[in-house]
Design a protein around this motif. Sequence first.
Motif, short mmCIF file in Angstrom:
data_model
loop_
_atom_site.label_atom_id
_atom_site.label_comp_id
_atom_site.label_asym_id
_atom_site.label_seq_id
_atom_site.Cartn_x
_atom_site.Cartn_y
_atom_site.Cartn_z
N LEU A 128 0.83 -1.21 0.00
CA LEU A 128 0.00 0.00 0.00
C LEU A 128 0.86 1.26 0.00
O LEU A 128 0.51 2.27 -0.63
N GLU A 129 2.00 1.19 0.68
CA GLU A 129 2.90 2.35 0.69
C GLU A 129 3.51 2.58 -0.69
O GLU A 129 3.66 3.72 -1.13
N MET A 130 3.86 1.49 -1.37
CA MET A 130 4.37 1.63 -2.74
C MET A 130 3.33 2.31 -3.62
O MET A 130 3.65 3.17 -4.45
N GLN A 131 2.08 1.92 -3.43
CA GLN A 131 0.99 2.52 -4.21
C GLN A 131 0.89 4.01 -3.90
O GLN A 131 0.76 4.84 -4.82
N ALA A 132 0.99 4.37 -2.62
CA ALA A 132 0.91 5.78 -2.23
C ALA A 132 2.07 6.58 -2.81
O ALA A 132 1.90 7.71 -3.26
N HIS A 179 -4.55 7.61 -0.63
CA HIS A 179 -3.65 6.45 -0.59
C HIS A 179 -2.58 6.62 0.50
O HIS A 179 -2.24 5.65 1.19
N ILE A 180 -2.08 7.84 0.65
CA ILE A 180 -1.08 8.10 1.68
C ILE A 180 -1.67 7.87 3.07
O ILE A 180 -1.04 7.27 3.94
N GLN A 181 -2.90 8.33 3.26
CA GLN A 181 -3.57 8.15 4.55
C GLN A 181 -3.81 6.68 4.85
O GLN A 181 -3.55 6.19 5.96
N ILE A 182 -4.31 5.93 3.87
CA ILE A 182 -4.57 4.50 4.05
C ILE A 182 -3.28 3.74 4.34
O ILE A 182 -3.22 2.89 5.23
N SER A 228 -2.61 15.20 -16.41
CA SER A 228 -3.54 16.16 -15.80
C SER A 228 -4.93 15.57 -15.64
O SER A 228 -5.68 15.96 -14.73
N LYS A 229 -5.28 14.63 -16.51
CA LYS A 229 -6.61 14.02 -16.45
C LYS A 229 -6.66 12.83 -15.50
O LYS A 229 -7.71 12.54 -14.91
N GLU A 230 -5.55 12.12 -15.33
CA GLU A 230 -5.59 10.85 -14.61
C GLU A 230 -4.84 10.83 -13.28
O GLU A 230 -5.18 10.05 -12.39
N SER A 231 -3.81 11.64 -13.13
CA SER A 231 -2.95 11.55 -11.95
C SER A 231 -3.29 12.61 -10.92
O SER A 231 -3.65 13.74 -11.25
N CYS A 232 -3.13 12.24 -9.65
CA CYS A 232 -3.44 13.16 -8.55
C CYS A 232 -2.20 13.85 -7.99
O CYS A 232 -2.31 14.64 -7.06
N TRP A 233 -1.02 13.54 -8.53
CA TRP A 233 0.20 14.04 -7.88
C TRP A 233 0.23 15.56 -7.83
O TRP A 233 0.32 16.15 -6.76
N SER A 234 0.15 16.24 -8.98
CA SER A 234 0.24 17.70 -8.98
C SER A 234 -0.44 18.28 -10.21
O SER A 234 0.17 18.44 -11.26
N LYS A 235 -1.71 18.59 -10.07
CA LYS A 235 -2.46 19.18 -11.18
C LYS A 235 -1.85 20.51 -11.63
O LYS A 235 -1.86 20.85 -12.81
N ALA A 236 -1.30 21.26 -10.66
CA ALA A 236 -0.70 22.55 -10.99
C ALA A 236 0.53 22.37 -11.89
O ALA A 236 0.70 23.09 -12.88
N THR A 237 1.36 21.38 -11.55
CA THR A 237 2.56 21.13 -12.36
C THR A 237 2.18 20.67 -13.76
O THR A 237 2.78 21.11 -14.75
#
Length: 596
Positions: free
Chosen positions: A91-95, A103-106, A359-368
């Motif tokens: 789960l950490e690898m996924q986060a 995912h980080i919280q879980i 930008s459509k699929e990833s949650c890492w950094s929409k601003a970047t």
Amino acid sequence: QCVCNDYGTECLLNAMENANGPFSYYCLCNCICILIMNITWLCSRSDLSLDLEDCMAALDLFLRNEFEEAQERLRTSKDSMYHALTYATILEMQAMMTFDPQHIQIAGNTMKEAQAICQRHRKKSSFSKSFTEEELHAEVCYAECLLQRAALTFLQDENMISFIKGGIKVRNSYQIYKELHSVLQSTAYTQADNHGHFEGGVKLGVGAFNLMISMLPTRTLKLVEFVGFSGNKDFGLQQLQEGSAESTLRAFLCNMLLLCYHTFMSFILGTGEGDVEDAEKLLQPYLKKYPKGSIFLFFAGRIEEIKGNLDTAIKRFEECCEAQQQWKQFHHMCYWELMWCFTYKRHWKMAYFYADLLSKESCWSKATYAYMKAAYLSMLSKDDCLTFEETEVTLFRQVPSLKQKIAGKSLPTEKFAIRKARRYLSENPIPLPAPPLEMMYIWNGYTVIGKQKDLTEGMLKTLDEAQAKLESCPRTEFSIDDQCLLSLLKGLCLKHLGHQEEAEHYFTHVLCNETQIKYDHYLVPNALLEHGLLCLEQGRNIEAVKLLEAAKHNYKNYSMESRTHFRIQAALQKAREFGENGTHEPCSPLQAAGAQ
């Protein structure tokens, strides 16, 4: 083996089917003996051995891209410390791949639960100095839980201040690993049935701590040393190398840490001199065993990318995306690298395509992602831009509103993108000169293109075009900043082409205009850093150290400061090694060709 050439249950079936055969009674008796011995052997094996074996099987499923099956197998055991730890690790690898706050919280909560299970198996009495085998494994699993929770914190804050604020928990992990390492070295220690797994766990922790601490900037390093930490890079790498060489549960994690160090950390947070040959040697056995394994295809692509073999890298990343559909985060990692591969090739439309997917699929950094999309559009002609629904200005203006925080902290890359995008908020925006090429420097991409002469020459041509465009426009409050940016980037290209005097001229140009820079104050310490690295390559060690020390001590509160300090620390370490050896590393084949 029985005379009928069968084993155990097969022998029993043979005896039953051939009751009148010449060997039927012999087979019957023999197979019963074999089955009894097998049952006795299974009963004599400890729960710990069986748990480790089951976790190894689950890990094998995971590496074959059977992610859900692996997690389901690990969830079935409620009180096994190894099942709990391995499940939390996945789960950490996924986060770490998604940067998704959920995912980080879980992952964090699951790791806490695993830590609680490990605590139940730890030594109850502090008076006894001896450990049972189970207690030793509980100690190393407990320490690993703490270490992985610290890694989640590092994920959220690049300068590791949060890692230090973890305080007693992180220190406990460090102290446990030190104690267990002493246990392994003790003459009183007796190897038990699962010694290899225990030793691998200790090597993973000791190696990871030594490696991470050794990379810290000096001012952070002094703080961690004050509270009792110490790190030795060579020792850390040695421990991880030894841990990766055995067939144990932790061998994979040791291998992954080494691959991450050689292909990412040494590039993004260092001088870009990771050991690619070592990375290839580490990867090959896994790639041979798991030819469709997403993790290994990704690293295969990354290795080709940093070697400058971009077409091969692109092919590997595409194979990784095709290999499985369960974990889309592997796709996102590939999209990010594909975006940079096409950036290095100056294929702006394809780079935009992957930035748009992210930008459509990833949650890492929409601003970047929005910033990168705008940056690529800015490199296209007006006619080419007409084919896109979005415009450069609209995307740049979106960047500040897309800022996010993970665990209360903003991503350094987002802060940088927002600062740069502010120029587009006015009614009459002043364009950035070459935004993809600037962000490329932040991710140390010039070390990649520096491996191939044609890529470097192509980038230099683009910078010359940006220079000509800048000079043809009316002067603005940003003109000096833009000119200094182009000088830094041109200096990098010329350095990799072997034109060292010209490169030095451009780095010096940035320093000469220091007092006139209004916004991009990060340019000066980075010009000092690059000038220092150039001096190191020329054997001018004393001058290099002076430049690096000036970059480290004379500037603060600028963009991407932590990342620059990591690189300065790596450069100073390189300078120390030069001083000890009395020699300096030869220039690259590309640099040599350029010098000739």
